[in-house]
Write a protein that holds these residues in place. Structure first.
Motif, mmCIF file in Angstrom:
data_model
loop_
_atom_site.group_PDB
_atom_site.id
_atom_site.type_symbol
_atom_site.label_atom_id
_atom_site.label_comp_id
_atom_site.label_asym_id
_atom_site.label_seq_id
_atom_site.Cartn_x
_atom_site.Cartn_y
_atom_site.Cartn_z
ATOM 1 N N VAL A 203 0.839 -1.198 0.000
ATOM 2 C CA VAL A 203 0.000 0.000 0.000
ATOM 3 C C VAL A 203 0.877 1.251 0.000
ATOM 4 O O VAL A 203 2.045 1.209 0.372
ATOM 5 C CB VAL A 203 -0.926 0.073 1.239
ATOM 6 C CG1 VAL A 203 -1.957 -1.020 1.233
ATOM 7 C CG2 VAL A 203 -0.107 0.078 2.524
ATOM 8 N N ALA A 204 0.267 2.349 -0.429
ATOM 9 C CA ALA A 204 0.891 3.659 -0.245
ATOM 10 C C ALA A 204 -0.162 4.543 0.404
ATOM 11 O O ALA A 204 -1.356 4.380 0.179
ATOM 12 C CB ALA A 204 1.315 4.240 -1.584
ATOM 13 N N VAL A 205 0.282 5.439 1.271
ATOM 14 C CA VAL A 205 -0.647 6.366 1.918
ATOM 15 C C VAL A 205 -0.322 7.780 1.464
ATOM 16 O O VAL A 205 0.838 8.212 1.517
ATOM 17 C CB VAL A 205 -0.542 6.263 3.459
ATOM 18 C CG1 VAL A 205 -1.532 7.217 4.112
ATOM 19 C CG2 VAL A 205 -0.802 4.846 3.905
ATOM 20 N N ILE A 206 -1.349 8.470 1.020
ATOM 21 C CA ILE A 206 -1.135 9.833 0.553
ATOM 22 C C ILE A 206 -2.021 10.772 1.376
ATOM 23 O O ILE A 206 -3.132 10.422 1.767
ATOM 24 C CB ILE A 206 -1.464 9.956 -0.964
ATOM 25 C CG1 ILE A 206 -1.146 11.364 -1.498
ATOM 26 C CG2 ILE A 206 -2.899 9.575 -1.261
ATOM 27 C CD1 ILE A 206 -1.304 11.501 -3.007
ATOM 28 N N ASN A 207 -1.488 11.932 1.716
ATOM 29 C CA ASN A 207 -2.290 12.966 2.371
ATOM 30 C C ASN A 207 -1.773 14.335 1.964
ATOM 31 O O ASN A 207 -0.568 14.554 1.912
ATOM 32 C CB ASN A 207 -2.254 12.804 3.895
ATOM 33 C CG ASN A 207 -3.335 13.658 4.554
ATOM 34 O OD1 ASN A 207 -4.383 13.916 3.964
ATOM 35 N ND2 ASN A 207 -3.064 14.102 5.757
ATOM 36 N N LYS A 208 -2.696 15.230 1.677
ATOM 37 C CA LYS A 208 -2.357 16.587 1.243
ATOM 38 C C LYS A 208 -1.300 16.592 0.133
ATOM 39 O O LYS A 208 -0.376 17.395 0.143
ATOM 40 C CB LYS A 208 -1.885 17.429 2.424
ATOM 41 C CG LYS A 208 -3.014 17.690 3.415
ATOM 42 C CD LYS A 208 -2.584 18.533 4.571
ATOM 43 C CE LYS A 208 -3.751 18.704 5.529
ATOM 44 N NZ LYS A 208 -3.322 19.115 6.863
ATOM 45 N N GLY A 209 -1.436 15.637 -0.770
ATOM 46 C CA GLY A 209 -0.573 15.614 -1.952
ATOM 47 C C GLY A 209 0.784 14.951 -1.732
ATOM 48 O O GLY A 209 1.531 14.750 -2.680
ATOM 49 N N LYS A 210 1.117 14.633 -0.476
ATOM 50 C CA LYS A 210 2.438 14.033 -0.208
ATOM 51 C C LYS A 210 2.302 12.556 0.139
ATOM 52 O O LYS A 210 1.356 12.147 0.800
ATOM 53 C CB LYS A 210 3.107 14.764 0.960
ATOM 54 C CG LYS A 210 3.640 16.133 0.594
ATOM 55 C CD LYS A 210 4.770 16.515 1.571
ATOM 56 C CE LYS A 210 5.562 17.699 1.077
ATOM 57 N NZ LYS A 210 4.865 18.983 1.287
ATOM 58 N N LEU A 211 3.286 11.778 -0.313
ATOM 59 C CA LEU A 211 3.296 10.361 -0.005
ATOM 60 C C LEU A 211 3.854 10.172 1.404
ATOM 61 O O LEU A 211 4.976 10.579 1.702
ATOM 62 C CB LEU A 211 4.183 9.643 -1.029
ATOM 63 C CG LEU A 211 3.751 8.241 -1.419
ATOM 64 C CD1 LEU A 211 2.325 8.226 -1.928
ATOM 65 C CD2 LEU A 211 4.686 7.674 -2.465
ATOM 66 N N LEU A 212 3.044 9.562 2.304
ATOM 67 C CA LEU A 212 3.507 9.396 3.684
ATOM 68 C C LEU A 212 4.188 8.065 3.897
ATOM 69 O O LEU A 212 5.082 7.926 4.724
ATOM 70 C CB LEU A 212 2.316 9.498 4.647
ATOM 71 C CG LEU A 212 1.535 10.811 4.603
ATOM 72 C CD1 LEU A 212 0.453 10.800 5.655
ATOM 73 C CD2 LEU A 212 2.451 11.998 4.800
ATOM 74 N N PHE A 213 3.729 7.066 3.151
ATOM 75 C CA PHE A 213 4.275 5.734 3.349
ATOM 76 C C PHE A 213 4.081 4.896 2.107
ATOM 77 O O PHE A 213 3.099 5.060 1.385
ATOM 78 C CB PHE A 213 3.588 5.056 4.548
ATOM 79 C CG PHE A 213 3.958 3.621 4.711
ATOM 80 C CD1 PHE A 213 5.149 3.266 5.330
ATOM 81 C CD2 PHE A 213 3.133 2.605 4.208
ATOM 82 C CE1 PHE A 213 5.517 1.942 5.451
ATOM 83 C CE2 PHE A 213 3.491 1.284 4.330
ATOM 84 C CZ PHE A 213 4.684 0.950 4.962
ATOM 85 N N CYS A 214 5.027 3.981 1.862
ATOM 86 C CA CYS A 214 4.842 3.036 0.771
ATOM 87 C C CYS A 214 5.529 1.732 1.144
ATOM 88 O O CYS A 214 6.724 1.721 1.448
ATOM 89 C CB CYS A 214 5.434 3.600 -0.529
ATOM 90 S SG CYS A 214 5.238 2.492 -1.923
ATOM 91 N N GLY A 215 4.765 0.644 1.193
ATOM 92 C CA GLY A 215 5.360 -0.636 1.546
ATOM 93 C C GLY A 215 4.311 -1.654 1.907
ATOM 94 O O GLY A 215 3.118 -1.454 1.646
ATOM 95 N N LYS A 216 4.760 -2.781 2.562
ATOM 96 C CA LYS A 216 3.802 -3.817 2.943
ATOM 97 C C LYS A 216 3.032 -3.382 4.186
ATOM 98 O O LYS A 216 3.499 -2.500 4.943
ATOM 99 C CB LYS A 216 4.552 -5.119 3.239
ATOM 100 C CG LYS A 216 5.161 -5.696 1.977
ATOM 101 C CD LYS A 216 5.471 -7.162 2.169
ATOM 102 C CE LYS A 216 5.723 -7.818 0.825
ATOM 103 N NZ LYS A 216 7.055 -8.366 0.680
ATOM 104 N N LEU A 217 1.863 -4.022 4.402
ATOM 105 C CA LEU A 217 1.022 -3.612 5.513
ATOM 106 C C LEU A 217 1.707 -3.801 6.869
ATOM 107 O O LEU A 217 1.652 -2.921 7.737
ATOM 108 C CB LEU A 217 -0.292 -4.389 5.489
ATOM 109 C CG LEU A 217 -1.350 -3.808 4.540
ATOM 110 C CD1 LEU A 217 -2.481 -4.784 4.372
ATOM 111 C CD2 LEU A 217 -1.862 -2.477 5.062
ATOM 112 N N ASP A 218 2.392 -4.957 7.052
ATOM 113 C CA ASP A 218 3.056 -5.183 8.348
ATOM 114 C C ASP A 218 4.232 -4.234 8.534
ATOM 115 O O ASP A 218 4.535 -3.805 9.644
ATOM 116 C CB ASP A 218 3.462 -6.651 8.540
ATOM 117 C CG ASP A 218 4.030 -7.257 7.267
ATOM 118 O OD1 ASP A 218 4.006 -6.532 6.231
ATOM 119 O OD2 ASP A 218 4.492 -8.406 7.297
ATOM 120 N N GLU A 219 4.832 -3.855 7.406
ATOM 121 C CA GLU A 219 5.885 -2.831 7.464
ATOM 122 C C GLU A 219 5.314 -1.511 7.955
ATOM 123 O O GLU A 219 5.955 -0.772 8.699
ATOM 124 C CB GLU A 219 6.491 -2.600 6.079
ATOM 125 C CG GLU A 219 7.491 -3.664 5.638
ATOM 126 C CD GLU A 219 7.920 -3.485 4.182
ATOM 127 O OE1 GLU A 219 8.539 -4.399 3.654
ATOM 128 O OE2 GLU A 219 7.612 -2.418 3.605
#
Lengths: 242, 551
Positions: A203-219
């Protein structure tokens, strides 16, 4: 495979809807794109599909640049938009045939595909009616069928589960898994965490246009060092205190 | 006016006419208005010159009042005619009633607000025809302040009765469509019936009146007023009020005119409460057959075709199946032959010898064929732009414009598919006019065939112009289909440009005094070149503009 490098987009003002995003979605995986409403998910997807042109950066679909070689790149993916209210005046099969013509699907292949998809999505009795008469979930299903008809290697889906009944939702998830397992790419956005938790490889998490995280769920859980916390709590914290 | 009614009217209006907030778009819109106003100036000049000389001629025989009475009668007819479309669009195809019904608003307020919106539209129509007449008459007859006060009151009241008639016709017919299963189709058919019925009624009444009046034309002293105004009986009061503005009877007539109109509005509210809401609810609900398509049927129906053919078919299906598009873009192609027929059908029998007979005779004369040719060509420029298929083709995509951008079809192909759709319907319109021209005006078939072949270039031209205008400034933000067309200035602008080109072409041919062969050759050469240039423009620059359109 989808590759975004240094992708930026702003609308009119100084506020960046998407801010310098780098992202690589590998073949063979289901990739979830998470974020609250207005985070930049749809803008990113619109750039990936050629609907919007990025201000900066490049986007490759299976190695083809969407800005430099748009027609070839567009043939690689199938796109399910977030609103299924399209072509309401067309009948189901008319829409599927139209999509087949757009994507050059031969007569024999399209017939098999239409039969297979309408059986799987339980739409056999709806194909002769105008899409206007369909419920929200059925409209969603016919759009998904129209996308899958040309057998694209990359699937891009914007909030695909919204409005689907549990059965159709299950079928779609099953099909996403099958597709990825054949070495293809599935990219979808959602704000429903349960869905992401169950089927995503990464998954990747995005908020306010910036990528906050990218990787596996347990990561992701490890990354935020809150073992035992629900994913929902992590997600809420992450997008709130940004 | 009631406060809630006012609020509702303004809200519904605003919903329709959104003025852009961004500065660049605002400037664009203002510029558009300026261009439009400028292109209408020559026409306004022509109309005023014509009216002034008409007044002078009529004044010589003491019949100057005819100008007013005829003006009111004709305006009322035109308002009535366009009102059929306006009422249908505003009352039945604007899809907002279902959002209004759950709100605590009186049903008479919804009806009233919609009525006012149609009335405001009609003021625009009225100001094109009625306003110049009022002003010319006022200036020529030296009318004082009182004349202009009455004129304003009558101008504001005039649309009421024609719209009441329109909405009653439309409401009665639409009331029964709700019983049908396939609502879209049935509603479309009802719209056609309403228009035929409306045109038929007014044609018949006109014919009746003209027949009645044929013997009394030389009476003098504004007696024609009484006869011509019979088309809309109440409009007589308005004309008499204005003519007698100097004395008390003028006040009485004007007052009566307003009272009759108010009574008409009241009648509309009464009938509307009974008929409207039952007819309008469920507009957007459509039923499904839920029938399984057999494998054989599927095989027959899913045959591969080219992208462009498939795209054109999709455009046509949507145009035919969306009632608002059908009425404005498809039906429009059949309106002009009807318009051509009305003056012919309304001719009283006694005038047959020197009316239509004379016209047929005139058209057969040697040397006039060139004029007929170029007139038809010019008319086709206007007619094929009036359906607005090309000029709203990008706008009609609305919020779904993103679809055009992610499919692997290049923009040139998409643009051409849209142009072809407009050209096909333009040809249909051309053929229906040709049939009327051959049968009623007895134009020789070979000449008509040559006219049609050449006019193809005119159809192509108007469609190219239309789509170029729409590409530059598409109106994508709309929430129901009729707004994409009815409130789209691109359509008006493309019509204005095509009318200007048509006028210029006709003017040039007359000035240069060309014979038939010269006319054909020069039209083919000039429009062939123009069309090629526009095609190249669309291919090179049009595609780029399309790729930059963002919702």
């Amino acid at each position: 495979m989808i590759e975004l490098s240094k992708v930026t987009k702003s609308f009119n003002s100084a506020v960046k809807a998407v801010d310098n995003i780098d992202l690589k979605v590998e073949s063979g995986e289901i990739f979830g794109f998470l974020g609250p409403n207005g985070a930049g998910k749809t803008t990113t997807i619109k750039m990936m599909t050629g609907i919007l042109a990025p201000d900066n950066g490049s986007i490759l679909i299976d190695g083809l640049d969407i800005s430099k070689d748009p027609l070839k790149a567009k043939k690689q993916f199938g796109f399910v938009p977030d609103s299924p209210n399209m072509f309401l005046k067309l009948k189901g099969f008319e829409y599927l045939n139209f999509m087949s013509d757009i994507y050059d699907v031969p007569t024999k292949e399209r017939k098999e595909k239409i039969e297979m998809l309408s059986n799987r999505f339980e739409m056999t009795k709806a194909l002769g009616d105008q899409i206007q008469s369909y419920s929200h979930g059925m409209r969603q299903k016919i759009i998904i069928m129209g996308v899958l008809i040309h057998n694209p290697s990359v699937w891009i889906l914007d909030e695909p589960m919204t409005g689907l009944d549990p059965r159709a939702s299950f079928t779609l998830k099953e099909m996403m898994r099958e597709h990825a397992d054949k070495g293809n790419t599935v990219f979808f956005s959602t704000h429903v965490l349960d869905v992401a938790e169950k089927i995503c490889d990464r998954v990747a998490v995005i908020n306010k246009g910036k990528l906050l995280f990218c990787g596996k769920l347990d990561e992701m859980k490890a990354h935020f060092k809150v073992q035992g916390e629900s994913l929902e709590k992590i997600f809420l914290d992450m997008t709130e205190h940004e | 006016m009631n406060k809630k009614l006012l609020i509702l009217t303004i809200a519904l209006m605003k919903n329709g006419f959104s003025f852009p907030k961004e500065k660049s778009k605002k400037i664009k819109k203002i510029l558009l208005f300026v261009v439009l106003a400028l292109s209408l100036l020559p026409m306004a000049y022509g109309i005023i010159t014509f009216l002034t000389s008409a007044y002078d001629e009529l004044a010589k025989v003491g019949e100057e009042g005819v100008l007013l009475s005829l003006g009111i009668a004709v305006s009322a007819f035109v308002i009535f005619f366009f009102g059929l479309f306006y009422t249908m669009n505003t009352f039945y195809f604007s899809d907002d009633v279902e959002n209004l019904l759950p709100l605590p608003i009186k049903s008479s307020h919804i009806l009233g607000a919609k009525f006012i919106i149609v009335t405001v539209f009609e003021y625009l129509t009225g100001s094109l025809i009625f306003l110049p007449i009022l002003i010319v008459y006022g200036a020529k007859s030296g009318g004082g302040v009182l004349y202009y006060v009455y004129a304003l009151l009558i101008f504001l009241t005039l649309p009421v009765i024609p719209i009441v008639l329109d909405s009653v016709i439309v409401m009665i017919i639409m009331r029964f469509t709700n019983l049908a299963k396939n609502k879209d189709a049935f509603r479309t058919i009802s719209a056609v019936i309403a228009i035929i019925f409306g045109v038929g009624v007014s044609t018949m009444s006109q014919r009746f009146v003209l027949n009645q009046g044929a013997g009394h034309t030389q009476l003098g002293n504004n007696s024609l007023v009484a006869i011509t105004s019979n088309i809309f009986p109440a409009s007589k009061l308005g004309a008499l009020g204005l003519i007698n503005h100097g004395n008390l009877s003028g006040l009485v007539y004007t007052g009566l005119f307003i009272i009759v109109s108010l009574l008409g509005f009241y009648l509309f509210l009464l009938l509307g409460n009974k008929l409207y809401f039952k007819g309008v609810t469920g507009v957007s609900v459509s039923s499904s057959s839920k029938k399984q398509i057999s494998s054989a049927e599927l095989s027959r129906k899913s045959i591969r075709s080219t992208v462009i053919k498939s795209y054109v078919l999709k455009e046509l299906r949507i145009l035919f199946r969306t009632p608002a598009f059908f009425i404005n873009c498809i039906l429009m192609n059949f309106i002009w032959p009807i318009m051509l027929l009305i003056p012919i059908l309304t001719q009283p029998k006694s005038m047959n010898g020197n009316g239509i007979g004379a016209m047929v005779g005139l058209l057969q004369t040697e040397g006039i064929t060139g004029m007929v040719f170029v007139a038809f060509f010019g008319a086709m420029l206007f007619v094929s732009s009036s359906n607005g298929i090309a000029a709203t083709s990008i706008s009609r995509e609305g919020e779904n414009i993103f679809f055009n951008k992610y499919i692997p079809v290049n923009y040139k192909t998409q643009i051409m598919a849209k142009v072809i759709t407009g050209v096909i319907m333009g040809i249909v319109g051309m053929l229906s006019i040709s049939i009327v021209a051959v049968i009623v005006l007895k134009l020789p078939l070979p000449l008509m065939a040559l006219i049609c072949v050449t006019s193809f270039l005119a159809i192509l031209f108007s469609n190219f112009v239309g789509i170029i205008i729409d590409l530059f400034n598409p109106k994508l933000h709309w929430d129901n289909e009729q707004k994409a067309i009815k409130q789209n200035l691109n359509l008006v602008l493309s019509m204005a440009i095509c009318v200007a080109f048509g006028g210029l072409t006709i003017f040039a041919v007359i000035k240069l005094n060309l014979n038939l062969i010269q006319i054909v050759v020069s039209l083919v050469a000039v429009y062939g070149l123009l069309d090629s240039l526009l095609y190249l423009f669309l291919k090179k620059i049009g595609s780029k503009i399309f790729s930059k359109i963002e919702y």
